[in-house]
Design a protein around this motif. Structure first.
Motif, PDB file in Angstrom:
ATOM      1  N   ARG A   1      -7.986   3.803 -12.947  1.00 21.50           N
ATOM      2  CA  ARG A   1      -8.764   3.811 -14.453  1.00 21.50           C
ATOM      3  C   ARG A   1      -7.585   3.380 -15.431  1.00 21.50           C
ATOM      4  N   GLY A   2      -6.433   2.587 -15.130  1.00 21.62           N
ATOM      5  CA  GLY A   2      -5.651   2.476 -16.322  1.00 21.62           C
ATOM      6  C   GLY A   2      -4.240   3.236 -15.906  1.00 21.62           C
ATOM      7  N   SER A   3      -3.282   2.594 -16.418  1.00 21.99           N
ATOM      8  CA  SER A   3      -1.907   3.157 -16.197  1.00 21.99           C
ATOM      9  C   SER A   3      -1.730   4.826 -17.045  1.00 21.99           C
ATOM     10  N   SER A   4      -2.448   4.825 -18.075  1.00 25.96           N
ATOM     11  CA  SER A   4      -2.386   5.715 -18.990  1.00 25.96           C
ATOM     12  C   SER A   4      -3.025   6.964 -18.184  1.00 25.96           C
ATOM     13  N   SER A   5      -3.910   7.040 -17.455  1.00 22.83           N
ATOM     14  CA  SER A   5      -4.737   8.018 -16.822  1.00 22.83           C
ATOM     15  C   SER A   5      -3.852   8.720 -16.043  1.00 22.83           C
ATOM     16  N   GLY A   6      -2.651   8.176 -15.407  1.00 22.41           N
ATOM     17  CA  GLY A   6      -1.862   8.963 -14.624  1.00 22.41           C
ATOM     18  C   GLY A   6      -1.985   8.594 -13.130  1.00 22.41           C
TER      19      GLY A   6
ATOM     20  N   GLY B   1      -3.159   5.224 -12.290  1.00 21.54           N
ATOM     21  CA  GLY B   1      -3.551   4.038 -12.395  1.00 21.54           C
ATOM     22  C   GLY B   1      -2.742   2.848 -11.343  1.00 21.54           C
ATOM     23  N   THR B   2      -2.683   1.627 -11.481  1.00 20.40           N
ATOM     24  CA  THR B   2      -2.230   0.891 -10.582  1.00 20.40           C
ATOM     25  C   THR B   2      -2.463   1.220  -9.175  1.00 20.40           C
ATOM     26  N   THR B   3      -1.648   2.052  -8.475  1.00 22.13           N
ATOM     27  CA  THR B   3      -1.678   2.132  -6.954  1.00 22.13           C
ATOM     28  C   THR B   3      -2.952   3.266  -6.554  1.00 22.13           C
ATOM     29  N   ALA B   4      -3.295   3.797  -7.788  1.00 26.50           N
ATOM     30  CA  ALA B   4      -4.120   4.732  -7.607  1.00 26.50           C
ATOM     31  C   ALA B   4      -4.053   6.028  -6.632  1.00 26.50           C
ATOM     32  N   GLY B   5      -2.737   6.338  -6.660  1.00 25.73           N
ATOM     33  CA  GLY B   5      -2.223   7.641  -5.974  1.00 25.73           C
ATOM     34  C   GLY B   5      -2.011   7.264  -4.327  1.00 25.73           C
ATOM     35  N   LYS B   6      -2.038   5.951  -4.004  1.00 27.82           N
ATOM     36  CA  LYS B   6      -1.871   5.625  -2.549  1.00 27.82           C
ATOM     37  C   LYS B   6      -0.368   5.086  -2.436  1.00 27.82           C
ATOM     38  N   GLY B   7       0.429   5.106  -3.358  1.00 30.01           N
ATOM     39  CA  GLY B   7       1.876   4.641  -3.160  1.00 30.01           C
ATOM     40  C   GLY B   7       1.774   3.173  -2.950  1.00 30.01           C
ATOM     41  N   ASN B   8       2.964   2.669  -2.742  1.00 28.14           N
ATOM     42  CA  ASN B   8       3.240   1.209  -2.799  1.00 28.14           C
ATOM     43  C   ASN B   8       3.292   0.605  -1.360  1.00 28.14           C
TER      44      ASN B   8
ATOM     45  N   GLN C   1      -1.767   2.313   4.687  1.00 30.98           N
ATOM     46  CA  GLN C   1      -2.433   3.258   4.211  1.00 30.98           C
ATOM     47  C   GLN C   1      -2.717   2.988   2.474  1.00 30.98           C
ATOM     48  N   SER C   2      -2.187   2.070   1.921  1.00 34.00           N
ATOM     49  CA  SER C   2      -2.616   1.610   0.697  1.00 34.00           C
ATOM     50  C   SER C   2      -3.704   0.611   0.446  1.00 34.00           C
ATOM     51  N   ARG C   3      -3.912  -0.138   1.833  1.00 31.69           N
ATOM     52  CA  ARG C   3      -4.944  -1.179   1.465  1.00 31.69           C
ATOM     53  C   ARG C   3      -6.254  -0.651   1.840  1.00 31.69           C
ATOM     54  N   SER C   4      -7.364  -1.559   1.591  1.00 30.39           N
ATOM     55  CA  SER C   4      -8.494  -0.764   1.658  1.00 30.39           C
ATOM     56  C   SER C   4      -9.025  -0.981   3.356  1.00 30.39           C
ATOM     57  N   GLY C   5      -9.695  -0.076   3.881  1.00 30.50           N
ATOM     58  CA  GLY C   5      -9.867  -0.073   5.442  1.00 30.50           C
ATOM     59  C   GLY C   5      -8.712   0.126   6.167  1.00 30.50           C
ATOM     60  N   GLY C   6      -7.705   0.648   5.469  1.00 27.00           N
ATOM     61  CA  GLY C   6      -6.474   0.991   6.248  1.00 27.00           C
ATOM     62  C   GLY C   6      -6.401   2.298   6.908  1.00 27.00           C
ATOM     63  N   LYS C   7      -7.089   2.352   7.922  1.00 27.23           N
ATOM     64  CA  LYS C   7      -7.178   3.375   8.901  1.00 27.23           C
ATOM     65  C   LYS C   7      -6.696   3.106  10.319  1.00 27.23           C
ATOM     66  N   THR C   8      -6.275   4.154  10.866  1.00 22.48           N
ATOM     67  CA  THR C   8      -5.551   4.035  12.321  1.00 22.48           C
ATOM     68  C   THR C   8      -6.454   5.258  13.195  1.00 22.48           C
ATOM     69  N   TYR C   9      -6.648   4.744  14.407  1.00 21.65           N
ATOM     70  CA  TYR C   9      -7.533   5.327  15.269  1.00 21.65           C
ATOM     71  C   TYR C   9      -6.465   6.468  15.949  1.00 21.65           C
ATOM     72  N   VAL C  10      -6.806   7.311  16.612  1.00 27.17           N
ATOM     73  CA  VAL C  10      -6.337   8.624  17.148  1.00 27.17           C
ATOM     74  C   VAL C  10      -5.608   8.266  18.444  1.00 27.17           C
ATOM     75  N   GLY C  11      -4.199   8.421  18.258  1.00 28.38           N
ATOM     76  CA  GLY C  11      -3.250   7.896  19.390  1.00 28.38           C
ATOM     77  C   GLY C  11      -2.508   6.471  19.010  1.00 28.38           C
ATOM     78  N   PHE C  12      -2.854   6.147  17.837  1.00 26.70           N
ATOM     79  CA  PHE C  12      -2.238   4.796  17.329  1.00 26.70           C
ATOM     80  C   PHE C  12      -0.542   5.072  17.127  1.00 26.70           C
ATOM     81  N   GLU C  13       0.272   4.236  17.544  1.00 25.33           N
ATOM     82  CA  GLU C  13       1.806   4.726  17.456  1.00 25.33           C
ATOM     83  C   GLU C  13       2.359   3.435  16.776  1.00 25.33           C
ATOM     84  N   GLY C  14       1.571   2.833  15.580  1.00 27.21           N
ATOM     85  CA  GLY C  14       2.256   1.766  14.972  1.00 27.21           C
ATOM     86  C   GLY C  14       2.499   0.559  15.633  1.00 27.21           C
ATOM     87  N   GLY C  15       1.728   0.208  16.635  1.00 27.60           N
ATOM     88  CA  GLY C  15       1.732  -0.923  17.185  1.00 27.60           C
ATOM     89  C   GLY C  15       2.577  -0.885  18.680  1.00 27.60           C
TER      90      GLY C  15
END
Length: 158
Positions: free
Chosen positions: A23-28, A30-37, A41-55
């Motif tokens: 809700r804006g950069s002044s809210s603390g 904003g921009t990345t909404a606490g998900k980092g850069n 994991q920052s994308r929508s739907g960015g989930k992995t399944y149990v046992g996933f080892e990064g490809g």
């Protein structure tokens, strides 16, 4: 006059408003909404399944399947003791899947096999026709004057 009533409400500070992210950069938050850069994991739907080892090929797929499982060939028996037969059956009755289900010793829908075990005493003369029977149970039934017929004897000898 205060609206706080200790009997009817939660203690002060127990209920917090949720953080509103994005809700804006002044809210603390904003921009990345606490998900980092960047990153999954920052994308929508960015989930992995149990046992996933990064490809990388996961451990459960790298290890070979070994051994033998007897599960498809397993036989499960409903075990009934001689003492239960003494309590539920009258002298001269026949003991088989139908009569056991009628007396409530096995469930009516049960398609499983029946085995008689030798725990308890029997004094009634019963005609027993089941899938399997222990040696001690057979001896007790025959000692009381009953007869024993086992369906699986021929199969066991193989």
């Amino acid at each position: 006059m205060s609206d706080y009533n200790p009997i009817l409400s939660a203690p002060l500070g127990a209920n917090k408003k949720p953080k509103r992210v994005g809700r804006g950069s002044s809210s603390g938050l904003g921009t990345t909404a606490g998900k980092g850069n960047k990153g999954q994991q920052s994308r929508s739907g960015g989930k992995t399944y149990v046992g996933f080892e990064g490809g990388q090929m996961p451990l459960y797929r790298r290890i070979a399947i070994r051994g033998f499982s007897n599960y498809p060939f397993k036989k499960e028996y409903v075990c009934i003791n001689v003492g239960e037969l003494e309590a539920k059956f009258a002298d001269g009755e026949t003991v088989d899947k139908g009569t056991l289900a009628a007396k409530g010793l096995i469930s009516k829908t049960s398609a499983s096999l029946v085995k008689i075990l030798g725990n308890g005493d029997i004094k009634k003369k019963l005609s027993v026709d089941v899938d399997k029977i222990s040696e001690s149970a057979k001896a007790k039934i025959e000692k009381a004057g009953g007869t024993v017929k086992v369906a699986e004897k021929a199969e066991e000898k193989k």
